[in-house]
Design a protein around this motif. Sequence first.
Motif, PDB file in Angstrom:
ATOM      1  N   SER A 126       0.886  -1.133  -0.109  1.00  0.00           N
ATOM      2  CA  SER A 126      -0.024  -0.031   0.008  1.00  0.00           C
ATOM      3  C   SER A 126       0.815   1.229  -0.039  1.00  0.00           C
ATOM      4  CB  SER A 126      -0.953   0.203   1.208  1.00  0.00           C
ATOM      5  OG  SER A 126      -0.246   0.359   2.363  1.00  0.00           O
ATOM      6  N   GLY A 127       2.138   1.210   0.417  1.00  0.00           N
ATOM      7  CA  GLY A 127       2.856   2.336   0.529  1.00  0.00           C
ATOM      8  C   GLY A 127       2.815   3.215   1.817  1.00  0.00           C
ATOM      9  N   GLN A 128       1.846   2.866   2.612  1.00  0.00           N
ATOM     10  CA  GLN A 128       1.629   3.629   3.786  1.00  0.00           C
ATOM     11  C   GLN A 128       2.480   3.020   5.101  1.00  0.00           C
ATOM     12  OE1 GLN A 128      -0.035   6.580   3.585  1.00  0.00           O
ATOM     13  NE2 GLN A 128       0.265   5.855   1.214  1.00  0.00           N
ATOM     14  N   ILE A 129       3.088   1.656   4.858  1.00  0.00           N
ATOM     15  CA  ILE A 129       3.615   1.111   6.092  1.00  0.00           C
ATOM     16  C   ILE A 129       5.054   0.651   5.769  1.00  0.00           C
ATOM     17  CG2 ILE A 129       3.539  -1.247   7.378  1.00  0.00           C
ATOM     18  CD1 ILE A 129       0.517  -1.044   6.937  1.00  0.00           C
ATOM     19  N   VAL A 130       5.767   1.120   6.588  1.00  0.00           N
ATOM     20  CA  VAL A 130       7.600   0.884   6.744  1.00  0.00           C
ATOM     21  C   VAL A 130       7.530  -0.736   7.125  1.00  0.00           C
ATOM     22  CG1 VAL A 130       9.391   1.759   7.456  1.00  0.00           C
ATOM     23  CG2 VAL A 130       8.094   3.166   6.977  1.00  0.00           C
ATOM     24  N   SER A 131       7.086  -0.910   8.429  1.00  0.00           N
ATOM     25  CA  SER A 131       7.080  -2.205   8.928  1.00  0.00           C
ATOM     26  C   SER A 131       6.107  -2.662   9.502  1.00  0.00           C
ATOM     27  CB  SER A 131       8.469  -2.138   9.763  1.00  0.00           C
ATOM     28  OG  SER A 131       8.187  -1.678  10.934  1.00  0.00           O
ATOM     29  N   ILE A 132       5.755  -3.999   9.681  1.00  0.00           N
ATOM     30  CA  ILE A 132       4.798  -4.499  10.460  1.00  0.00           C
ATOM     31  C   ILE A 132       5.284  -5.788  11.047  1.00  0.00           C
ATOM     32  CG2 ILE A 132       3.723  -5.738   8.381  1.00  0.00           C
ATOM     33  CD1 ILE A 132       1.061  -4.909   9.308  1.00  0.00           C
ATOM     34  N   ALA A 133       4.790  -6.019  12.303  1.00  0.00           N
ATOM     35  CA  ALA A 133       4.975  -7.549  12.808  1.00  0.00           C
ATOM     36  C   ALA A 133       3.846  -7.875  13.689  1.00  0.00           C
ATOM     37  CB  ALA A 133       6.227  -7.334  13.703  1.00  0.00           C
ATOM     38  N   ALA A 134       3.821  -8.991  14.278  1.00  0.00           N
ATOM     39  CA  ALA A 134       2.654  -9.848  14.880  1.00  0.00           C
ATOM     40  C   ALA A 134       3.444 -10.534  15.851  1.00  0.00           C
ATOM     41  CB  ALA A 134       1.736 -10.531  14.049  1.00  0.00           C
ATOM     42  N   HIS A 135       2.763 -10.666  17.212  1.00  0.00           N
ATOM     43  CA  HIS A 135       3.422 -11.339  18.194  1.00  0.00           C
ATOM     44  C   HIS A 135       2.164 -12.153  19.168  1.00  0.00           C
ATOM     45  CE1 HIS A 135       7.563  -9.736  17.348  1.00  0.00           C
ATOM     46  NE2 HIS A 135       6.828  -8.478  17.163  1.00  0.00           N
ATOM     47  N   GLU A 136       2.731 -13.048  19.793  1.00  0.00           N
ATOM     48  CA  GLU A 136       1.867 -13.768  20.786  1.00  0.00           C
ATOM     49  C   GLU A 136       1.988 -13.066  22.195  1.00  0.00           C
ATOM     50  OE1 GLU A 136       2.604 -17.846  20.301  1.00  0.00           O
ATOM     51  OE2 GLU A 136       4.254 -17.869  21.743  1.00  0.00           O
ATOM     52  N   VAL A 137       0.953 -12.947  22.899  1.00  0.00           N
ATOM     53  CA  VAL A 137       1.359 -12.614  24.476  1.00  0.00           C
ATOM     54  C   VAL A 137       0.930 -13.888  25.117  1.00  0.00           C
ATOM     55  CG1 VAL A 137       0.697 -11.010  26.294  1.00  0.00           C
ATOM     56  CG2 VAL A 137       0.491 -10.431  23.626  1.00  0.00           C
ATOM     57  N   LYS A 173       4.542   0.301  11.887  1.00  0.00           N
ATOM     58  CA  LYS A 173       5.322   1.517  11.744  1.00  0.00           C
ATOM     59  C   LYS A 173       4.655   2.192  10.363  1.00  0.00           C
ATOM     60  CE  LYS A 173       9.740   4.028  12.053  1.00  0.00           C
ATOM     61  NZ  LYS A 173      11.148   3.546  12.080  1.00  0.00           N
ATOM     62  N   LEU A 174       4.193   3.457  10.502  1.00  0.00           N
ATOM     63  CA  LEU A 174       3.593   4.132   9.491  1.00  0.00           C
ATOM     64  C   LEU A 174       4.690   4.889   8.513  1.00  0.00           C
ATOM     65  CD1 LEU A 174       0.394   5.007  10.933  1.00  0.00           C
ATOM     66  CD2 LEU A 174       0.707   3.073   9.590  1.00  0.00           C
ATOM     67  N   LYS A 175       4.460   5.300   7.433  1.00  0.00           N
ATOM     68  CA  LYS A 175       5.525   6.043   6.842  1.00  0.00           C
ATOM     69  C   LYS A 175       5.523   7.478   7.306  1.00  0.00           C
ATOM     70  CE  LYS A 175       4.046   7.714   2.555  1.00  0.00           C
ATOM     71  NZ  LYS A 175       3.795   7.812   1.330  1.00  0.00           N
ATOM     72  N   ASP A 176       4.814   8.039   7.782  1.00  0.00           N
ATOM     73  CA  ASP A 176       4.552   9.206   8.766  1.00  0.00           C
ATOM     74  C   ASP A 176       5.408   9.277   9.825  1.00  0.00           C
ATOM     75  OD1 ASP A 176       2.839   8.529  10.137  1.00  0.00           O
ATOM     76  OD2 ASP A 176       1.154   9.654   9.778  1.00  0.00           O
ATOM     77  N   GLY A 177       5.635   8.108  10.264  1.00  0.00           N
ATOM     78  CA  GLY A 177       6.873   8.097  11.573  1.00  0.00           C
ATOM     79  C   GLY A 177       5.751   7.718  12.932  1.00  0.00           C
ATOM     80  N   GLY A 178       4.381   7.529  12.515  1.00  0.00           N
ATOM     81  CA  GLY A 178       3.602   7.041  13.597  1.00  0.00           C
ATOM     82  C   GLY A 178       3.338   5.605  13.697  1.00  0.00           C
ATOM     83  N   HIS A 179       2.763   5.131  14.925  1.00  0.00           N
ATOM     84  CA  HIS A 179       2.588   3.687  14.891  1.00  0.00           C
ATOM     85  C   HIS A 179       0.944   3.225  15.052  1.00  0.00           C
ATOM     86  CE1 HIS A 179       6.900   3.760  15.851  1.00  0.00           C
ATOM     87  NE2 HIS A 179       6.859   2.372  15.614  1.00  0.00           N
ATOM     88  N   CYS A 180       0.569   2.080  14.734  1.00  0.00           N
ATOM     89  CA  CYS A 180      -0.826   1.978  14.946  1.00  0.00           C
ATOM     90  C   CYS A 180      -0.613   0.229  15.449  1.00  0.00           C
ATOM     91  CB  CYS A 180      -1.626   1.948  13.835  1.00  0.00           C
ATOM     92  SG  CYS A 180      -1.373   1.110  12.595  1.00  0.00           S
ATOM     93  N   PHE A 181      -1.533  -0.238  16.485  1.00  0.00           N
ATOM     94  CA  PHE A 181      -1.540  -1.505  16.695  1.00  0.00           C
ATOM     95  C   PHE A 181      -2.751  -2.156  16.978  1.00  0.00           C
ATOM     96  CE2 PHE A 181      -0.863   0.816  20.535  1.00  0.00           C
ATOM     97  CZ  PHE A 181      -1.909   0.492  21.385  1.00  0.00           C
ATOM     98  N   GLU A 182      -3.155  -3.200  16.870  1.00  0.00           N
ATOM     99  CA  GLU A 182      -4.273  -4.146  17.293  1.00  0.00           C
ATOM    100  C   GLU A 182      -3.981  -5.202  17.856  1.00  0.00           C
ATOM    101  OE1 GLU A 182      -8.266  -3.781  17.478  1.00  0.00           O
ATOM    102  OE2 GLU A 182      -7.061  -2.521  16.128  1.00  0.00           O
TER     103      GLU A 182
END
Length: 199
Positions: A126-137, A173-182
């Motif tokens: 999409s070009g909006q995301i620099v990196s993405i990762a998923a983890h278990e807790v 990690k978003l292109k504009d430097g922010g982060h989002c999580f779910e």
Amino acid sequence: MTTAALKAVATGEAQQQRLASMKPKDQVAHLLQQKAGEISKMLPKHLNPERLLKVAQVAATTTPALLECYLPTLIGAIAQCAQMGLEPNTILGHAYLVPFWNAKKKRRDVQVIIGYKGLIDLARRSGQIVSIAAHEVCQADKFELVYGLEEKLVHVPDLGERGAVIGYYAVAKLKDGGHCFEFMSQHQVMQIMKETQSK
């Protein structure tokens, strides 16, 4: 050509008769070959049309239940994968062609299930995301999750016996430097699995 033969060609009966005389895997190969031009037009640049058709053919023959499904839904599912640029049923884990019972139409159909690696691939493209990762807790991990105006996620996995899994999260990690999580709890995940058409 006789009148009956012309009528068969005009109504598509000839095609149906020819398909009916083939083995299911040959039917899939024949229909894919017929739709090759349309499918290749849908593909993004990074995906080779010949490879996708070969992968789809292998998926249909290595998963026998797919060959028992209503054929147009299988071809449609492959076309859907082509549109998204995802390879179905490979070790890449991008997407899966899954047979399910369609109670309304009283037949077995095929649906596309996108794997988490496929979702990551789509997100990156999409070009909006620099990196993405998923983890278990796990139970013994240090985990802090805060939603609201000041969202916060802290996860420090325990280095010993982590205990049972209690949830999962994805962070981007978003292109504009922010982060989002779910975040999703183990209970939520199990509920979704219970309600899905494909077990």
